[in-house]
Structure formats: C-alpha cells, structure tokens
Write a protein that holds these residues in place. Sequence first.
Motif, PDB file in Angstrom:
ATOM      1  N   GLY A 164       7.570  -3.513   4.579  1.00 16.76           N
ATOM      2  CA  GLY A 164       7.358  -2.295   4.388  1.00 16.76           C
ATOM      3  C   GLY A 164       7.958  -1.059   4.794  1.00 16.76           C
ATOM      4  N   ILE A 165       7.508   0.233   4.655  1.00 20.45           N
ATOM      5  CA  ILE A 165       7.941   1.446   5.349  1.00 20.45           C
ATOM      6  C   ILE A 165       6.788   1.905   5.986  1.00 20.45           C
ATOM      7  N   SER A 166       6.871   2.870   7.048  1.00 24.60           N
ATOM      8  CA  SER A 166       6.080   3.487   7.720  1.00 24.60           C
ATOM      9  C   SER A 166       5.461   4.598   6.707  1.00 24.60           C
ATOM     10  N   ARG A 300      10.853  -0.236  -2.872  1.00 28.18           N
ATOM     11  CA  ARG A 300       9.878  -1.270  -3.339  1.00 28.18           C
ATOM     12  C   ARG A 300      10.473  -2.704  -3.676  1.00 28.18           C
ATOM     13  N   ARG A 301      11.482  -2.567  -4.299  1.00 24.94           N
ATOM     14  CA  ARG A 301      12.234  -3.800  -4.625  1.00 24.94           C
ATOM     15  C   ARG A 301      12.954  -4.586  -3.494  1.00 24.94           C
ATOM     16  N   GLU A 302      13.309  -3.898  -2.609  1.00 23.96           N
ATOM     17  CA  GLU A 302      13.623  -4.579  -1.344  1.00 23.96           C
ATOM     18  C   GLU A 302      12.524  -5.180  -0.500  1.00 23.96           C
ATOM     19  N   VAL A 303      11.293  -4.494  -0.655  1.00 22.31           N
ATOM     20  CA  VAL A 303      10.189  -4.983   0.160  1.00 22.31           C
ATOM     21  C   VAL A 303       9.816  -6.347  -0.552  1.00 22.31           C
ATOM     22  N   GLY A 304       9.747  -6.406  -1.829  1.00 18.20           N
ATOM     23  CA  GLY A 304       9.476  -7.674  -2.617  1.00 18.20           C
ATOM     24  C   GLY A 304      10.735  -8.778  -2.215  1.00 18.20           C
ATOM     25  N   GLU A 305      11.831  -8.574  -2.071  1.00 10.22           N
ATOM     26  CA  GLU A 305      12.768  -9.459  -1.937  1.00 10.22           C
ATOM     27  C   GLU A 305      12.790 -10.082  -0.504  1.00 10.22           C
ATOM     28  N   MET A 306      12.449  -9.253   0.717  1.00 10.31           N
ATOM     29  CA  MET A 306      12.447  -9.404   1.931  1.00 10.31           C
ATOM     30  C   MET A 306      11.120 -10.582   2.107  1.00 10.31           C
ATOM     31  N   ALA A 307       9.930 -10.019   1.505  1.00 13.79           N
ATOM     32  CA  ALA A 307       8.786 -10.816   1.639  1.00 13.79           C
ATOM     33  C   ALA A 307       9.163 -12.369   0.972  1.00 13.79           C
TER      34      ALA A 307
END
Length: 341
Positions: A164-166, A300-307
């Motif tokens: 995620g982000i800080s 947000r979408r990149e967060v889901g992809e990386m997870a």
Amino acid sequence: MRDSSKRPLTLRDVSEASGVSEMTVSRVLRNRGDVSAKTRAKVLEAARMLGYVPNKIAGALASNRVNLVAVIVPSLANLVFPEVLAGISDVLDKTELQPVIGATNYDPVKEEKTLFEMLSWRPSGVIIAGLEHSDATRAMLANSGVPVIEVMDVDGDPIDAAVGISHWRAGFEVGQEIAARGYRRVGVLGTKMDGDHRARKRIEGLERALSEAGISVVDSMAYSGWSGFAKGREMTAQMLDRAPDVDFLFYTNDLTGAGGLLYCLDKGLDVGGALGLAGFNAFDLLNGLPRQLATVDSRRREVGEMAARIITGEHVFEGDDRRVELTPTFLPGDTMRPKPA
C-alpha cells in the motif's frame, strides 16, 4: 432438463455421458495423468453440458487447501475498494485461484467473524484491508498457515506482508503543498475515526506538516456513514458558516470533496484562489466536474495487483522487510493556487 430435486451430479454421470471410466474422468477434471487430447475434450464437453461442478472440498482433503483466496475489505460501497478488487482479479484470473470477498463495514467484530468463516474453508491465501485488527483476528491470521497480505497501508508492522501507501506520508505531503501555496487557515472534513485508520493517519500527517510550517487547523468536522456529494455539501456549508475565514478545506475522501466543490462554486466563492480545496483518492468518477479537484492518487489497482502476485508467488521478497510501499501522486488540479515562482 434435469430435475433439480434429484441427487447431485457425480463422476459416474460424467463417465456415462462421455463413455469413459470414472478414473479417467477424475484424471481429466483434476488435470492429472496421461489422457489423450481427444478423450480430455470429450470428458470436458460432457461435464459442461451436464453442468457438473467438481467437489473441491472433497478434493481438498488431501492438500488441506482449496483454490480460493479470502479477500476481506471494509466496504463494497466505497469506491476505493472495487479498484483494489479489480487489481486482485486481474492477476488471479491467470491462475487457478479465485477470490472470495467479504465486507466488514469497518466493524472489528464482523471482521473476526468473516475471517473465521473464510479460514474454515482453508483458502490458499488471505488479502485483508488495513494493519489494525483485533487480537483474535491477528491470532487467526498469524496461525493460518497461508500467505497473509494486508493491503492499503504500510504504516505499521504486518503480520506477514503488506502492500500500500503510507497514508501518514501522503497526508504530510498534502500539508506541505497547502503551505507552499500560501494558505494559512485550514479546515479538515473527514470520517469518524473509529474504524477508518487510514483517514486518521492522513490527517495526522497533514497536521504535522502544517504545524511545522506554523499553520494551524482552525476547524475540523467528522461524519459517520457513507461518503457522498450531499454529505460534502452539507459539511462544507456548516464549516464555512462557523469558520468563515478558513482559506483551505481538506477532505479525506474525494466524494465529500466533490460535494464541497460544487457547493463553493454554487456560492460563487473564489475556488482555486482565495479558497483552496483538496480531496483524496483520485476517483475517475470526478473527471467531469466543473473544476478538477486537487487530490492524491493512492494507486489502488496496483495495490490489488501486487497483493495477488505475492499470493501466487510471482513476487518474491528479498530480505526481512515484507512491505511493498507504493508512492502516491499528488495532483493539484484546479482548486489550489499555483506555487510561487
């Protein structure tokens, strides 16, 4: 048409429909063994026409896992989380894994219950929003025996891994932008903080940056329930009534920020000049507003992809730090003064 009151379909039904043995049917449906392409196609077509669905629970008894990934988020109504889910789905669609989604409404008790039920199905991984959980939830996650990815936030110590982000740093950077553009009397409009820890961290970072610049938060308001244009209009009217000398309004969510923007434009206020506005999350939905709201892209979408890539093993960590911190992007839009040359 098959009578739905009859017994469930079995391997024998597929065997009889395809004209091959139950053992061969089992091998085809589990993608195991040496089966000719012609026979495989015959079995798969028979299963498809019958509407046969394999019993994954029975098949999981040997491995003690099913090809499901438990995904737990606070809300499906909040536009933040569907983009995360889309990123997860994009990656898992290329695998045998399927996401199963639960929503908690920011309630720790419901989060515990949802996680308990999902873990009872022995999923192959867990993706869960946030780093703050009850002791019982943390214990279940720590002892699940599968990859656990906490998403949307990296301000803390993950149980297993975090992506995620800080939010604290993002809020701090917004505060720096406000100060750099000459605003001095800031109002903050956000959600009640009982369950929205990420909004709390954004405000804490914002306040730190403003304090370091000698700027105070002159008023703040918090609402419960769902974000929306109407809520943003209502809160903005109230704040400008009780603190008419504020020169900047920060909203912890773009939807309330958009409502505030529309209210200010309706009142003929000098938005982007004497009065600055900023939201958070960079929702594409707002691209058609009369002014582009200043905001932060939280990726947000990149967060889901990386997870999902961590769950599938596509992303491998090096070293002990199992956090993937993505960098948010500040977008000044049309609702803030330009920085001085």
